[in-house]
Design an enzyme around this catalytic site. Structure first.
Site, PDB file in Angstrom:
ATOM      1  N   GLU A 126       9.827 -14.813  -9.563  1.00  0.00           N
ATOM      2  CA  GLU A 126       9.015 -13.681  -9.135  1.00  0.00           C
ATOM      3  C   GLU A 126       8.663 -12.729 -10.270  1.00  0.00           C
ATOM      4  O   GLU A 126       7.651 -12.036 -10.192  1.00  0.00           O
ATOM      5  CB  GLU A 126       9.690 -12.924  -7.991  1.00  0.00           C
ATOM      6  CG  GLU A 126      10.955 -12.179  -8.331  1.00  0.00           C
ATOM      7  CD  GLU A 126      11.584 -11.501  -7.122  1.00  0.00           C
ATOM      8  OE1 GLU A 126      10.878 -11.216  -6.142  1.00  0.00           O
ATOM      9  OE2 GLU A 126      12.810 -11.255  -7.144  1.00  0.00           O
ATOM     10  N   HIS A 135      17.990 -37.013  -4.235  1.00  0.00           N
ATOM     11  CA  HIS A 135      17.147 -37.395  -3.094  1.00  0.00           C
ATOM     12  C   HIS A 135      15.690 -36.998  -3.340  1.00  0.00           C
ATOM     13  O   HIS A 135      14.997 -36.572  -2.416  1.00  0.00           O
ATOM     14  CB  HIS A 135      17.665 -36.759  -1.805  1.00  0.00           C
ATOM     15  CG  HIS A 135      18.992 -37.308  -1.365  1.00  0.00           C
ATOM     16  ND1 HIS A 135      19.121 -38.529  -0.748  1.00  0.00           N
ATOM     17  CD2 HIS A 135      20.244 -36.806  -1.484  1.00  0.00           C
ATOM     18  CE1 HIS A 135      20.403 -38.763  -0.500  1.00  0.00           C
ATOM     19  NE2 HIS A 135      21.107 -37.722  -0.935  1.00  0.00           N
ATOM     20  N   ASN A 166      -2.621   1.823   6.000  1.00  0.00           N
ATOM     21  CA  ASN A 166      -1.806   0.701   5.542  1.00  0.00           C
ATOM     22  C   ASN A 166      -1.537  -0.190   6.736  1.00  0.00           C
ATOM     23  O   ASN A 166      -1.078   0.280   7.770  1.00  0.00           O
ATOM     24  CB  ASN A 166      -0.488   1.208   4.950  1.00  0.00           C
ATOM     25  CG  ASN A 166       0.454   0.077   4.582  1.00  0.00           C
ATOM     26  OD1 ASN A 166       0.018  -1.041   4.335  1.00  0.00           O
ATOM     27  ND2 ASN A 166       1.745   0.367   4.548  1.00  0.00           N
ATOM     28  N   GLY A 167      -1.817  -1.476   6.597  1.00  0.00           N
ATOM     29  CA  GLY A 167      -1.565  -2.393   7.699  1.00  0.00           C
ATOM     30  C   GLY A 167      -2.694  -3.391   7.872  1.00  0.00           C
ATOM     31  O   GLY A 167      -3.596  -3.496   7.032  1.00  0.00           O
ATOM     32  N   LYS A 183      14.704 -14.709  -8.511  1.00  0.00           N
ATOM     33  CA  LYS A 183      14.571 -13.708  -9.563  1.00  0.00           C
ATOM     34  C   LYS A 183      13.736 -14.262 -10.718  1.00  0.00           C
ATOM     35  O   LYS A 183      12.914 -13.562 -11.305  1.00  0.00           O
ATOM     36  CB  LYS A 183      15.950 -13.284 -10.087  1.00  0.00           C
ATOM     37  CG  LYS A 183      16.700 -12.365  -9.168  1.00  0.00           C
ATOM     38  CD  LYS A 183      16.025 -11.029  -9.061  1.00  0.00           C
ATOM     39  CE  LYS A 183      16.192 -10.418  -7.692  1.00  0.00           C
ATOM     40  NZ  LYS A 183      15.548 -11.078  -6.599  1.00  0.00           N
ATOM     41  N   ARG A 188       5.180  -0.293  -4.859  1.00  0.00           N
ATOM     42  CA  ARG A 188       4.837  -1.013  -3.628  1.00  0.00           C
ATOM     43  C   ARG A 188       3.739  -2.047  -3.873  1.00  0.00           C
ATOM     44  O   ARG A 188       3.494  -2.893  -3.028  1.00  0.00           O
ATOM     45  CB  ARG A 188       4.386  -0.015  -2.553  1.00  0.00           C
ATOM     46  CG  ARG A 188       5.482   0.940  -2.126  1.00  0.00           C
ATOM     47  CD  ARG A 188       4.951   2.025  -1.216  1.00  0.00           C
ATOM     48  NE  ARG A 188       4.524   1.508   0.070  1.00  0.00           N
ATOM     49  CZ  ARG A 188       5.303   1.360   1.133  1.00  0.00           C
ATOM     50  NH1 ARG A 188       6.582   1.680   1.031  1.00  0.00           N
ATOM     51  NH2 ARG A 188       4.835   0.913   2.269  1.00  0.00           N
ATOM     52  N   TRP A 248      -3.571  -2.378  -1.399  1.00  0.00           N
ATOM     53  CA  TRP A 248      -3.287  -3.787  -1.667  1.00  0.00           C
ATOM     54  C   TRP A 248      -4.255  -4.576  -0.806  1.00  0.00           C
ATOM     55  O   TRP A 248      -4.194  -4.533   0.413  1.00  0.00           O
ATOM     56  CB  TRP A 248      -1.846  -4.119  -1.307  1.00  0.00           C
ATOM     57  CG  TRP A 248      -1.460  -5.530  -1.630  1.00  0.00           C
ATOM     58  CD1 TRP A 248      -1.625  -6.634  -0.844  1.00  0.00           C
ATOM     59  CD2 TRP A 248      -0.827  -5.989  -2.821  1.00  0.00           C
ATOM     60  NE1 TRP A 248      -1.138  -7.746  -1.471  1.00  0.00           N
ATOM     61  CE2 TRP A 248      -0.645  -7.380  -2.691  1.00  0.00           C
ATOM     62  CE3 TRP A 248      -0.409  -5.357  -3.993  1.00  0.00           C
ATOM     63  CZ2 TRP A 248      -0.044  -8.154  -3.683  1.00  0.00           C
ATOM     64  CZ3 TRP A 248       0.186  -6.128  -4.972  1.00  0.00           C
ATOM     65  CH2 TRP A 248       0.364  -7.509  -4.821  1.00  0.00           C
ATOM     66  N   CYS A 270       0.827  -1.195   0.000  1.00  0.00           N
ATOM     67  CA  CYS A 270       0.000   0.000   0.000  1.00  0.00           C
ATOM     68  C   CYS A 270       0.868   1.255   0.000  1.00  0.00           C
ATOM     69  O   CYS A 270       2.031   1.229   0.373  1.00  0.00           O
ATOM     70  CB  CYS A 270      -0.954   0.038   1.182  1.00  0.00           C
ATOM     71  SG  CYS A 270      -2.084  -1.359   1.305  1.00  0.00           S
ATOM     72  N   GLU A 326      19.067 -17.158  -4.957  1.00  0.00           N
ATOM     73  CA  GLU A 326      18.690 -15.825  -5.437  1.00  0.00           C
ATOM     74  C   GLU A 326      18.335 -15.858  -6.920  1.00  0.00           C
ATOM     75  O   GLU A 326      17.376 -15.209  -7.356  1.00  0.00           O
ATOM     76  CB  GLU A 326      19.826 -14.831  -5.173  1.00  0.00           C
ATOM     77  CG  GLU A 326      19.552 -13.409  -5.656  1.00  0.00           C
ATOM     78  CD  GLU A 326      18.365 -12.743  -4.975  1.00  0.00           C
ATOM     79  OE1 GLU A 326      17.945 -11.663  -5.446  1.00  0.00           O
ATOM     80  OE2 GLU A 326      17.837 -13.303  -3.990  1.00  0.00           O
ATOM     81  N   LYS A 386       6.919  -4.258  -2.947  1.00  0.00           N
ATOM     82  CA  LYS A 386       8.336  -3.998  -2.698  1.00  0.00           C
ATOM     83  C   LYS A 386       8.701  -4.217  -1.246  1.00  0.00           C
ATOM     84  O   LYS A 386       9.658  -4.905  -0.926  1.00  0.00           O
ATOM     85  CB  LYS A 386       8.674  -2.563  -3.119  1.00  0.00           C
ATOM     86  CG  LYS A 386      10.142  -2.183  -2.915  1.00  0.00           C
ATOM     87  CD  LYS A 386      11.049  -3.019  -3.782  1.00  0.00           C
ATOM     88  CE  LYS A 386      12.506  -2.630  -3.620  1.00  0.00           C
ATOM     89  NZ  LYS A 386      13.396  -3.539  -4.350  1.00  0.00           N
TER      90      LYS A 386
END
Length: 622
Positions: free
Chosen positions: A502, A518, A112-113, A499, A27, A76, A2, A495, A617
């Site tokens: 996402e 395994h 926001n929250g 990348k 964001r 959001w 948000c 990483e 973000k």
């Protein structure tokens, strides 16, 4: 998560609010809205679902919404679907606020929250005659402030403070009261809010980029603080209602740093900014060929007393911790444990009195990381934050803070912040190893030279991007991709896989190479892409052996190694080389092609690289 903006001053508010929200689009959001007052009792509320341009079109880019005091929001969805009714701002009135238009309401607000006890609060307010038009916890929050404001006939700050005592959860909140035209009130708990002041005008935002066009002097609202904003002034209050002084922070990077500067996307711009981000971070720590941690407050005595390290982080920052674990233990012989912040505080913490807990977060506001920091401090551990945002909550609450100098990072998928964090951890590891007597003076000088060479080697690595672009297009329709490696290479694989998944939405996983047999190898089919990170010379043959097992089952192999390891080409289908570097630090080079691979794969698939679906973000709520 948000975005919140606010403005009060002499200029029309709506264009400034829209501009601020546009700087916070990274964001993540699914709807947007504004509330603006023109000095009268009415607040004009406008909401829209989807992209910010939908809201801008409704108000002719702000010109159709008069008034010089207002608040804005990009939502959001958490409680309630992404609809116009659930979009912010919300109002205290019982039958208004469900759609755009003039609203004569005592309180209008954005939030926001997540409010954890919203059901109890809603039941309480319902008993007192309040009705609800949305499915959000935000509407409950606004009406709770309204309830205290009217019941006790108190001012906005006192009403907000009563709300903060009653509410459980996290929030950043901005409010306008009908009785106080031209003023904005704000409060926060665990979700960031900053204030900017410039020549008789006052700005409010969730993050710095929204303010940079107007001012570089900002105030960070502290936890459980409220603030009264009037044109050109900000007055801060604690939970007792007493006014407190807050320090001003000067933002050192400019507004242009948050623009694309000719690049197609922020992500590719930030990939190319990595040499500078790493160089600036290292130069802040290396002075006259010595690593200087005095800025963090970590003395040699403290470092010498450290007998264990716990690295706590989320997402890519956790991957930095995973890579750092191998390096720290090898250079210092101090035991290191790497923890997911979301799990750290939910188990019994066995922290020695000489432990150092390192919390890594780009924003310095990551909810789980902040909670882990507080838990570590409650257990009596010494803490250090590695953050990129000066004055952020983790920076303020940690015992020590090491700032990375990556500048603003706008793309959701981190690149330069990751690289700057990794460089900071390298420097910390070398200094800790030296203080513990595990690194000779000759090796110390060698490591300094190797560290200072990293930025130029990253620049050289970026020169090979056309081959990576070609390869990404070739595999842009893959269904599954596996990244494998051992030691530091495994950490870099983590990483690289993140990348890829996402921003391209291709299923990808990273595995320690020896674990493939395994279970995971059963997933290999014809033309499944397997990417081996092969920079650790002592482990290279073993990883190649694992890759050959995949190839025997139909996999297509890509090898990522350093110049000189030309035998890799004999075993794989496609090879990418990075410059030679000390094996402790070569991860900073190996990650670059993996970032580029994820980026170009997303571009080839026609996706929104900078704002991937369902992601934000900064994760400032749990």
């Amino acid at each position: 998560m948000c975005g919140i903006v606010g403005f009060t001053g002499e200029h029309p508010a709506a264009p400034i609010l829209l501009d601020g929200l546009s700087k916070l689009e990274y964001r993540g959001y699914d709807s947007a809205g504004l509330a603006v007052r023109d000095g009268s009792a009415l607040a004009e509320v406008v909401k829209a679902t989807g992209k910010l341009r939908n809201l801008a079109e409704k108000i002719d880019n702000g010109s159709a919404l008069p008034g010089s005091c207002g608040i804005g929001h990009t939502r959001w969805a958490t409680h309630g679907e992404p609809t116009q009714i659930n979009a912010h701002p919300h109002v205290s009135g019982n039958a208004t606020g469900s759609a755009s238009g003039p609203v004569e309401s005592d309180v209008v607000g954005v939030h926001n929250g997540i409010i954890e006890n919203y059901e109890d609060l809603k039941a309480k307010l319902t008993r007192h005659g309040y009705q609800f038009y949305s499915d959000t916890d935000t509407e409950i929050l606004i009406k709770l402030v309204d309830y205290y404001y009217k019941k006790y006939k108190i001012g906005p700050i006192d009403a907000i403070n009563r709300m903060m005592v009653r509410v459980r959860g996290s929030y950043a909140l901005a409010l306008m009261f009908k009785d106080y035209p031209g003023e904005i009130y704000a409060a926060r708990k665990d979700s960031p809010l900053i204030i900017g002041i410039s020549e008789g005008e006052t700005y409010l935002a969730s993050d710095v980029p929204a303010l940079l066009k107007y001012t570089r002097n900002v105030y960070y609202i502290d936890n459980l603080q409220s603030v009264r904003l009037i044109p050109g002034e900000a007055h801060f209050f604690d939970l007792n209602g007493d006014e407190v002084e807050m320090p001003v922070t000067e933002i050192t990077w400019n507004a242009e740093a948050a623009e694309k500067d000719g690049f197609e996307h922020f992500m590719i711009k930030e990939i190319h900014e990595q040499p500078k981000a790493v160089r600036d971070t290292l130069n802040s720590l290396i002075k006259e060929d010595r690593i200087d941690l005095s800025g963090t407050g970590l003395t040699d005595d403290i470092l010498r007393d450290t007998d264990s390290i716990h690295i706590v982080a989320c997402g890519s920052a956790w991957h930095v911790g995973m890579a750092s674990q191998y390096i720290l233990e090898d250079l210092t012989e101090v035991p290191v444990r790497v923890e997911l912040a979301s799990e750290f505080r939910y188990r019994k913490l066995l922290l020695s009195e000489h432990a150092l807990v390192i919390v890594i977060s780009q924003s310095g506001e990551t909810a789980d990381s902040l909670a882990a920091l507080r838990e570590a401090k409650a257990k009596g551990a010494r803490t250090m934050g590695i953050v990129n945002v000066i004055g952020s909550t983790i920076a303020r609450e940690a015992d020590h803070v090491l700032y990375t100098l990556a500048g603003p990072e706008i793309a959701v998928a981190t690149t330069k912040a990751y690289s700057a964090q990794l460089a900071a951890m390298y420097a910390f590891a070398v200094e800790l190893g030296s203080v513990h007597g595990k690194i000779s003076s000759e090796m110390y000088a060698y490591y300094i030279q190797e560290l200072l060479a990293i930025p130029d080697k990253i620049s050289r690595t970026l020169e090979d991007k056309e081959r990576i672009q070609w390869f990404a297009a070739k595999f842009s329709h893959a269904h599954d991709i596996f990244f494998i490696g051992r030691g530091v290479d495994y950490a870099i694989s983590l990483e690289g896989s993140l990348k890829m998944k996402e921003i391209s939405y291709i299923h990808s996983e990273a595995y320690a190479a020896g674990e493939m047999k395994h279970g995971t190898i059963s997933l290999i089919e014809n033309n499944t892409l397997v990417i081996g990170v092969l920079t650790q010379k002592d482990l290279l043959e073993k990883t190649i052996s694992n890759m050959k097992e995949c190839k025997a089952r139909g996999a297509y192999l890509m090898g990522l190694t350093s110049y000189g390891n030309y035998s890799v080409e004999d075993s794989v289908n496609f090879t990418i080389y990075v410059p030679k570097a000390d094996p402790h630090f070569i991860g900073s080079l190996a990650v670059i092609p993996l970032q580029l691979l994820g980026y170009y794969t997303s571009v080839a698939r026609g996706l929104d690289v900078d704002k991937p679906r369902n992601l934000a973000k900064s994760v400032t709520v749990e």
